[in-house]
Design a protein around this motif. Structure first.
Motif, PDB file in Angstrom:
ATOM      1  N   PHE A 145      -7.144   7.004  -0.483  1.00 31.02           N
ATOM      2  CA  PHE A 145      -5.737   7.284  -0.752  1.00 31.02           C
ATOM      3  C   PHE A 145      -5.522   8.786  -0.671  1.00 31.02           C
ATOM      4  O   PHE A 145      -6.480   9.575  -0.598  1.00 31.02           O
ATOM      5  CB  PHE A 145      -5.315   6.751  -2.133  1.00 31.02           C
ATOM      6  N   VAL A 146      -4.255   9.179  -0.675  1.00 33.36           N
ATOM      7  CA  VAL A 146      -3.880  10.594  -0.695  1.00 33.36           C
ATOM      8  C   VAL A 146      -3.273  10.893  -2.055  1.00 33.36           C
ATOM      9  O   VAL A 146      -2.351  10.188  -2.487  1.00 33.36           O
ATOM     10  CB  VAL A 146      -2.876  10.927   0.427  1.00 33.36           C
ATOM     11  N   PRO A 147      -3.756  11.899  -2.791  1.00 33.07           N
ATOM     12  CA  PRO A 147      -3.171  12.208  -4.104  1.00 33.07           C
ATOM     13  C   PRO A 147      -1.679  12.498  -3.982  1.00 33.07           C
ATOM     14  O   PRO A 147      -1.264  13.267  -3.124  1.00 33.07           O
ATOM     15  CB  PRO A 147      -3.952  13.459  -4.548  1.00 33.07           C
ATOM     16  N   PRO A 148      -0.846  11.867  -4.812  1.00 34.89           N
ATOM     17  CA  PRO A 148       0.608  12.056  -4.694  1.00 34.89           C
ATOM     18  C   PRO A 148       1.014  13.490  -4.995  1.00 34.89           C
ATOM     19  O   PRO A 148       0.617  14.068  -6.006  1.00 34.89           O
ATOM     20  CB  PRO A 148       1.178  11.085  -5.729  1.00 34.89           C
ATOM     21  N   PHE A 206       0.856  -1.181   0.000  1.00 37.29           N
ATOM     22  CA  PHE A 206       0.000   0.000   0.000  1.00 37.29           C
ATOM     23  C   PHE A 206       0.898   1.239   0.000  1.00 37.29           C
ATOM     24  O   PHE A 206       1.862   1.303   0.771  1.00 37.29           O
ATOM     25  CB  PHE A 206      -0.911   0.024   1.238  1.00 37.29           C
ATOM     26  N   TYR A 207       0.583   2.196  -0.842  1.00 33.73           N
ATOM     27  CA  TYR A 207       1.371   3.421  -0.920  1.00 33.73           C
ATOM     28  C   TYR A 207       0.436   4.637  -0.882  1.00 33.73           C
ATOM     29  O   TYR A 207      -0.746   4.538  -1.202  1.00 33.73           O
ATOM     30  CB  TYR A 207       2.224   3.457  -2.191  1.00 33.73           C
ATOM     31  N   PHE A 208       1.008   5.758  -0.492  1.00 36.00           N
ATOM     32  CA  PHE A 208       0.274   7.023  -0.407  1.00 36.00           C
ATOM     33  C   PHE A 208      -0.957   6.885   0.483  1.00 36.00           C
ATOM     34  O   PHE A 208      -2.053   7.329   0.136  1.00 36.00           O
ATOM     35  CB  PHE A 208      -0.107   7.532  -1.806  1.00 36.00           C
ATOM     36  N   ASP A 209      -0.745   6.228   1.629  1.00 37.42           N
ATOM     37  CA  ASP A 209      -1.780   6.072   2.644  1.00 37.42           C
ATOM     38  C   ASP A 209      -3.036   5.394   2.096  1.00 37.42           C
ATOM     39  O   ASP A 209      -4.152   5.627   2.574  1.00 37.42           O
ATOM     40  CB  ASP A 209      -2.139   7.437   3.238  1.00 37.42           C
ATOM     41  N   ALA A 210      -2.870   4.544   1.089  1.00 37.00           N
ATOM     42  CA  ALA A 210      -4.016   3.833   0.508  1.00 37.00           C
ATOM     43  C   ALA A 210      -4.434   2.694   1.426  1.00 37.00           C
ATOM     44  O   ALA A 210      -3.603   2.051   2.067  1.00 37.00           O
ATOM     45  CB  ALA A 210      -3.663   3.310  -0.877  1.00 37.00           C
ATOM     46  N   LYS A 211      -5.732   2.412   1.454  1.00 40.13           N
ATOM     47  CA  LYS A 211      -6.254   1.314   2.281  1.00 40.13           C
ATOM     48  C   LYS A 211      -7.651   0.927   1.822  1.00 40.13           C
ATOM     49  O   LYS A 211      -8.388   1.735   1.232  1.00 40.13           O
ATOM     50  CB  LYS A 211      -6.281   1.703   3.746  1.00 40.13           C
ATOM     51  N   HIS A 212      -7.992  -0.339   2.088  1.00 37.50           N
ATOM     52  CA  HIS A 212      -9.361  -0.799   1.861  1.00 37.50           C
ATOM     53  C   HIS A 212     -10.251  -0.292   2.994  1.00 37.50           C
ATOM     54  O   HIS A 212      -9.802  -0.126   4.121  1.00 37.50           O
ATOM     55  CB  HIS A 212      -9.415  -2.331   1.818  1.00 37.50           C
ATOM     56  N   ILE A 213     -11.525  -0.087   2.681  1.00 39.91           N
ATOM     57  CA  ILE A 213     -12.478   0.377   3.691  1.00 39.91           C
ATOM     58  C   ILE A 213     -13.658  -0.574   3.713  1.00 39.91           C
ATOM     59  O   ILE A 213     -14.330  -0.791   2.698  1.00 39.91           O
ATOM     60  CB  ILE A 213     -12.950   1.817   3.399  1.00 39.91           C
ATOM     61  N   ASP A 214     -13.874  -1.167   4.889  1.00 40.63           N
ATOM     62  CA  ASP A 214     -15.007  -2.056   5.118  1.00 40.63           C
ATOM     63  C   ASP A 214     -15.951  -1.352   6.083  1.00 40.63           C
ATOM     64  O   ASP A 214     -15.621  -1.151   7.257  1.00 40.63           O
ATOM     65  CB  ASP A 214     -14.520  -3.384   5.695  1.00 40.63           C
ATOM     66  N   LEU A 215     -17.116  -0.983   5.595  1.00 43.84           N
ATOM     67  CA  LEU A 215     -18.059  -0.236   6.431  1.00 43.84           C
ATOM     68  C   LEU A 215     -18.586  -1.090   7.578  1.00 43.84           C
ATOM     69  O   LEU A 215     -18.959  -0.552   8.621  1.00 43.84           O
ATOM     70  CB  LEU A 215     -19.220   0.282   5.585  1.00 43.84           C
ATOM     71  N   ASN A 216     -18.620  -2.398   7.413  1.00 45.33           N
ATOM     72  CA  ASN A 216     -19.066  -3.250   8.522  1.00 45.33           C
ATOM     73  C   ASN A 216     -18.121  -3.115   9.709  1.00 45.33           C
ATOM     74  O   ASN A 216     -18.549  -2.950  10.855  1.00 45.33           O
ATOM     75  CB  ASN A 216     -19.122  -4.709   8.057  1.00 45.33           C
ATOM     76  N   GLY A 239       5.064   2.385   2.653  1.00 43.33           N
ATOM     77  CA  GLY A 239       3.900   2.861   3.370  1.00 43.33           C
ATOM     78  C   GLY A 239       4.199   3.894   4.432  1.00 43.33           C
ATOM     79  O   GLY A 239       3.321   4.319   5.143  1.00 43.33           O
ATOM     80  N   TYR A 240       5.453   4.334   4.591  1.00 44.81           N
ATOM     81  CA  TYR A 240       5.816   5.323   5.583  1.00 44.81           C
ATOM     82  C   TYR A 240       6.206   6.611   4.874  1.00 44.81           C
ATOM     83  O   TYR A 240       6.862   6.601   3.836  1.00 44.81           O
ATOM     84  CB  TYR A 240       6.979   4.833   6.451  1.00 44.81           C
ATOM     85  N   GLN A 241       5.871   7.747   5.462  1.00 43.00           N
ATOM     86  CA  GLN A 241       6.162   9.021   4.848  1.00 43.00           C
ATOM     87  C   GLN A 241       7.569   9.466   5.214  1.00 43.00           C
ATOM     88  O   GLN A 241       7.990   9.363   6.361  1.00 43.00           O
ATOM     89  CB  GLN A 241       5.144  10.082   5.304  1.00 43.00           C
ATOM     90  N   ALA A 242       8.284  10.004   4.195  1.00 47.60           N
ATOM     91  CA  ALA A 242       9.676  10.398   4.411  1.00 47.60           C
ATOM     92  C   ALA A 242       9.790  11.564   5.371  1.00 47.60           C
ATOM     93  O   ALA A 242      10.708  11.624   6.185  1.00 47.60           O
ATOM     94  CB  ALA A 242      10.325  10.746   3.063  1.00 47.60           C
ATOM     95  N   ASP A 243       8.848  12.525   5.286  1.00 46.93           N
ATOM     96  CA  ASP A 243       8.948  13.683   6.167  1.00 46.93           C
ATOM     97  C   ASP A 243       8.715  13.294   7.626  1.00 46.93           C
ATOM     98  O   ASP A 243       9.406  13.782   8.526  1.00 46.93           O
ATOM     99  CB  ASP A 243       7.952  14.771   5.731  1.00 46.93           C
ATOM    100  N   LYS A 244       7.790  12.394   7.884  1.00 52.27           N
ATOM    101  CA  LYS A 244       7.543  11.953   9.251  1.00 52.27           C
ATOM    102  C   LYS A 244       8.724  11.153   9.787  1.00 52.27           C
ATOM    103  O   LYS A 244       9.094  11.269  10.958  1.00 52.27           O
ATOM    104  CB  LYS A 244       6.266  11.116   9.314  1.00 52.27           C
ATOM    105  N   LEU A 245       9.316  10.323   8.915  1.00 45.48           N
ATOM    106  CA  LEU A 245      10.478   9.553   9.347  1.00 45.48           C
ATOM    107  C   LEU A 245      11.648  10.463   9.680  1.00 45.48           C
ATOM    108  O   LEU A 245      12.340  10.269  10.688  1.00 45.48           O
ATOM    109  CB  LEU A 245      10.868   8.557   8.253  1.00 45.48           C
ATOM    110  N   LEU A 246      11.867  11.485   8.837  1.00 47.44           N
ATOM    111  CA  LEU A 246      12.957  12.428   9.105  1.00 47.44           C
ATOM    112  C   LEU A 246      12.719  13.181  10.407  1.00 47.44           C
ATOM    113  O   LEU A 246      13.644  13.385  11.207  1.00 47.44           O
ATOM    114  CB  LEU A 246      13.083  13.407   7.933  1.00 47.44           C
ATOM    115  N   LEU A 247      11.480  13.606  10.647  1.00 48.09           N
ATOM    116  CA  LEU A 247      11.154  14.299  11.887  1.00 48.09           C
ATOM    117  C   LEU A 247      11.374  13.383  13.091  1.00 48.09           C
ATOM    118  O   LEU A 247      11.894  13.829  14.134  1.00 48.09           O
ATOM    119  CB  LEU A 247       9.697  14.775  11.848  1.00 48.09           C
TER     120      LEU A 247
END
Length: 385
Positions: free
Chosen positions: A184-187, A146-156, A248-256
């Motif tokens: 997802f988050v637009p790249p 999964f990239y760019f914070d993409a994920k499946h969504i199950d409403l149940n 699946g991890y963001q570079a800016d958050k990892l650097l911070l």
């Protein structure tokens, strides 16, 4: 052969190669309409997981702003609704296997990147996309990557979680079998186009009403959203993907996180050094105090002579020009101790002399008494019997 072609020509001339492979399967339904009839698919886009207030493009400025997502900041919630135009079949299950994102140099990207439902040709697999930044495979083989914070969504699962947290929603969310939901988050790192194309591959399970016979279909669908790119990275909004996302991890958050870890390490080291110095100084003071106490305890109580108080002197170091009153106090303390030792020795000598004098007098007295006794015996012997 294809292998020699890939090794010799294709790899050197092109960055991407498409190869075909044979596939064998068995159809238990034997209904050609299932393989020839196109499914009806509609993309719906939302801004939150409740899937309420769908974003719709219109001529008004407010609706246009609501339908535009900020790249790297906003999360796009997608609901893909499917319908099969065959009345004797119903959709029993929908599985989202793959999702690609891409862009193209066109005013109407959906017309340029029209995707074939059966073959998957076109869409983000089309040669007309921006090859420098695509296609981006945000969901791979259902759950591999999964990239760019993409994920499946199950409403149940979401509804169960809301009930556990004792939260209520503003409307009843439908959990139907003919809808695939994901987000997802637009790249932010893609080419700065105003439209972002979404290519989805689904595994659809059809079930016949007469005998419950099931058949699987792999279909491809495409849709697009409007995106807006920020001019710089110093906006008030939090940027999700800053130029690159891996694993699946963001570079800016990892650097911070790395920077904060280094800061905490430096602070911890400084605190440890300060605490160590304090403990060392405390042990040194305790040692000096114990030494002084043991030295004073060995002195006898007969030492009553008080050392004369000496006036304090201020001596300045000629070389460094520093005030050395501490050395003066040490010298005075040492002189006072030496004087006390001398006084103690003198008193001991005086006591020893006095004891010697007493012993001498005692011996003289004893000798005198002995001499007088002898004379008294002689007088008695001289008297006639």
């Amino acid at each position: 052969t294809p292998t020699s072609y890939c090794r010799q020509e294709a790899v050197h001339e092109h960055s991407k190669v498409t190869l075909s492979t044979p596939l064998t399967f068995m159809d238990s339904v034997c209904d050609m309409r299932v393989w020839m009839t196109p499914f009806q698919a509609t993309f719906h886009f939302y801004r939150d997981i409740t899937f309420h207030d769908e974003t719709v493009d219109s001529s008004s400025a407010s609706d246009d702003e609501h339908a535009t997502f900020v790249a790297g900041v906003d999360t796009v919630f997608v609901a893909l609704t499917l319908r099969v135009p065959l009345h004797e079949y119903r959709i029993a299950q929908v599985t989202l296997n793959n999702v690609w994102l891409c862009s193209a140099d066109a005013d109407d990207v959906e017309s340029l990147l029209r995707v074939s439902q059966l073959s998957g040709a076109g869409g983000c697999l089309s040669p007309d996309i921006d090859h420098n930044n695509g296609p981006m495979h945000v969901i791979q083989n259902y759950d591999e990557e999964f990239y760019f914070d993409a994920k499946h969504i199950d409403l149940n699962e979401h509804i169960i979680r809301l009930k556990q947290e004792k939260k209520t929603t503003t409307r009843k969310m439908k959990t139907t079998t003919n809808v695939a939901r994901f987000s997802f988050v637009p790249p932010k790192s893609m080419v700065k186009r105003e439209q972002l194309f979404i290519h989805a591959q689904l595994l659809i399970t059809l079930q016949r009403d007469t005998d419950d016979t099931a058949v699987h279909q792999i279909r491809h669908f495409g849709g697009s959203i409007r995106v807006r790119h920020t001019d710089n990275d110093d906006d008030d909004d939090t940027v999700i993907d800053n130029a690159y996302v891996f694993g699946g991890y963001q570079a800016d958050k990892l650097l911070l996180a790395v920077i904060m870890a280094l800061v905490f390490c430096v602070i911890a080291i400084n605190i440890g050094i300060v605490g160590r110095n304090k403990r060392k100084h405390k042990r040194k003071r305790r040692k000096n105090w114990n030494a002084n106490a043991s030295e004073y305890e060995t002195e006898t109580t007969t030492t009553t002579a008080a050392a004369a108080s000496s006036s304090k002197r201020k001596i300045y170091d000629v070389i460094n020009g520093l005030y050395t009153s501490q050395d003066e106090n040490v010298k005075e303390e040492r002189a006072r101790r030496q004087q006390a030792q001398i006084t103690k020795a003198n008193e001991a000598q005086k006591l020893q002399n006095q004891e010697l004098q007493r012993v001498s007098k005692r011996k003289q007295k004893q000798n005198k008494e002995h001499h007088n006794g002898q004379q008294h015996v002689l007088k008695l012997s001289d008297e006639p019997l």
